[in-house]
Design an enzyme around this catalytic site. Structure first.
Site, PDB file in Angstrom:
ATOM      1  N   ILE A 138       0.829  -1.207   0.000  1.00 42.32           N
ATOM      2  CA  ILE A 138       0.000   0.000   0.000  1.00 42.32           C
ATOM      3  C   ILE A 138       0.864   1.259   0.000  1.00 42.32           C
ATOM      4  CG2 ILE A 138      -1.691   1.345   1.315  1.00 42.32           C
ATOM      5  CD1 ILE A 138      -2.838  -1.297   2.343  1.00 42.32           C
ATOM      6  N   ASP A 157      14.209   3.207  11.600  1.00 39.08           N
ATOM      7  CA  ASP A 157      13.205   2.675  12.518  1.00 39.08           C
ATOM      8  C   ASP A 157      12.504   3.848  13.195  1.00 39.08           C
ATOM      9  OD1 ASP A 157      11.688   1.453  14.456  1.00 39.08           O
ATOM     10  OD2 ASP A 157      13.353   0.388  15.411  1.00 39.08           O
ATOM     11  N   ASN A 205       1.971   5.095   7.307  1.00 34.00           N
ATOM     12  CA  ASN A 205       1.520   3.826   6.746  1.00 34.00           C
ATOM     13  C   ASN A 205       2.183   2.608   7.383  1.00 34.00           C
ATOM     14  OD1 ASN A 205       0.369   2.059   4.480  1.00 34.00           O
ATOM     15  ND2 ASN A 205       2.569   1.805   4.197  1.00 34.00           N
ATOM     16  N   SER A 262      -5.218   3.349   9.655  1.00 37.48           N
ATOM     17  CA  SER A 262      -5.804   2.483  10.672  1.00 37.48           C
ATOM     18  C   SER A 262      -6.238   1.177  10.016  1.00 37.48           C
ATOM     19  CB  SER A 262      -6.966   3.197  11.363  1.00 37.48           C
ATOM     20  OG  SER A 262      -7.486   2.384  12.403  1.00 37.48           O
ATOM     21  N   SER A 263      -7.268   0.558  10.533  1.00 33.91           N
ATOM     22  CA  SER A 263      -7.739  -0.722  10.010  1.00 33.91           C
ATOM     23  C   SER A 263      -9.181  -0.928  10.414  1.00 33.91           C
ATOM     24  CB  SER A 263      -6.884  -1.870  10.572  1.00 33.91           C
ATOM     25  OG  SER A 263      -7.504  -3.118  10.330  1.00 33.91           O
ATOM     26  N   TYR A 293      -3.291  -5.697  17.466  1.00 30.10           N
ATOM     27  CA  TYR A 293      -3.349  -4.927  16.228  1.00 30.10           C
ATOM     28  C   TYR A 293      -4.511  -3.939  16.247  1.00 30.10           C
ATOM     29  CZ  TYR A 293      -3.485  -3.927  11.220  1.00 30.10           C
ATOM     30  OH  TYR A 293      -3.494  -3.299  10.008  1.00 30.10           O
ATOM     31  N   LYS A 348      -4.396   0.266  16.417  1.00 27.87           N
ATOM     32  CA  LYS A 348      -5.016   1.101  15.383  1.00 27.87           C
ATOM     33  C   LYS A 348      -6.092   2.011  15.977  1.00 27.87           C
ATOM     34  CE  LYS A 348      -2.595  -0.293  11.903  1.00 27.87           C
ATOM     35  NZ  LYS A 348      -1.655   0.629  11.246  1.00 27.87           N
ATOM     36  N   VAL A 367      -7.003  -6.007   1.847  1.00 23.97           N
ATOM     37  CA  VAL A 367      -6.355  -5.439   0.663  1.00 23.97           C
ATOM     38  C   VAL A 367      -5.416  -6.504   0.100  1.00 23.97           C
ATOM     39  CG1 VAL A 367      -4.969  -3.536  -0.247  1.00 23.97           C
ATOM     40  CG2 VAL A 367      -6.434  -3.163   1.749  1.00 23.97           C
TER      41      VAL A 367
END
Length: 292
Positions: free
Chosen positions: A29, A78, A112, A163-164, A177, A181, A209
């Protein structure tokens, strides 16, 4: 006929001369996002965290420069620690300081980069928690912090958090996770107020995705997400979809997004026309969950 990416070299170059930094952008992405922004004239800083992605990052920068005539560099750093973030700042200063004004301006910042983790609640460890939250939550905080002095001062800056859908629907096995987010979404709302004179700050929440992360996930995870396909408006498979998308779509009752579709939504939020939108969570999941 296979589905093809919508952006092209003929697209209006609304970001001519601007500078964008996209974390986690050597592939997937993130790479789609920098391709979209570069096609609109934006200079690019590709950021990634591991030596294994050096070649992909270098090849991507070469592609952007050849295809779109922009300047693109890559920085392996990082972002979960201040030293890594400062390394990106120094590279930006060296490569993109305006020779006439002696100043650096970062116009677009896309958070991202992120780590994924799936496992039951019982599987969560302290080490996993600190590793994931250091990259997914602390990283965007630190990176934004070091670039605040270089953001525009006229509200033209753009910051987008990735985010997700997991933090919205509470998918099983995503305690760490989804939690990280959700924290990122809250941080974006705070930043939208604190940085109001510098930049808009928004979040998008993709669902599945067609990326390495999704394709390598066990079928059990894909099936868990597929429970929402019957009520997600845009997931039905079409003959124009790629064979791989059609195969997975038929198996799970609906297709995943193409990476460039997610990039298009990010690009929309980065446009000058989106200057009156900030602090928002924008749907980027085909309607699995609507923006409110």
């Amino acid at each position: 006929m296979a589905q093809t990416q919508a952006t092209s070299s003929s697209s209006p170059r609304i970001h001519e001369g601007k500078l964008a930094l996209v974390t986690g952008s050597a592939r997937s992405i993130g790479a789609a996002i920098v391709r979209n922004l570069a096609s609109k004239g934006c200079n690019i800083i590709v950021n990634h965290a591991t030596e294994a992605s050096d070649k992909a990052a270098a090849d991507l920068c070469s592609e952007l420069q050849t295809a779109h005539g922009v300047k693109a560099i890559w920085v392996r750093a990082d972002i979960s620690n201040k030293e890594g973030c400062e390394k990106i700042v120094e590279a930006a200063k060296t490569q993109f300081t305006n020779p006439q004004t002696g100043k650096l301006q970062l116009d677009i910042l896309i958070h991202n980069a992120g780590l994924g983790f799936t496992g039951s609640l019982e599987d969560v460890t302290e080490a996993d928690f600190y590793k994931m939250y250091s990259v997914n939550v602390l990283g965007p905080i630190l990176l934004t912090q070091v670039f605040v002095p270089y953001l525009p001062t006229d509200r033209s800056g753009r910051i987008v958090m990735m985010s997700s859908i997991n933090s919205k629907i509470g998918t099983e096995g995503t305690t760490l996770y989804a939690g990280s987010k959700g924290a990122l979404e809250a941080i974006a709302r705070v930043m939208s107020r604190e940085l109001a004179e510098r930049a808009t700050v928004n979040t998008i929440n993709p669902g599945p995705v067609m990326t390495d992360m999704y394709l390598s996930a066990p079928d059990e995870i894909k099936q868990t997400l597929a429970r929402w396909n019957p009520v997600t408006p845009l997931v039905p498979v079409r003959p124009t979809d790629t064979p791989e998308v059609q195969e997975l779509g038929k198996k799970f009752g609906g297709r995943a997004a193409y990476d460039y579709e997610i990039a298009g939504i990010v690009s929309m939020l980065c446009s000058p026309e989106s200057g009156w939108c900030t602090g928002s969570l924008i749907s980027a999941n085909g309607g699995l969950a609507f923006s409110l």
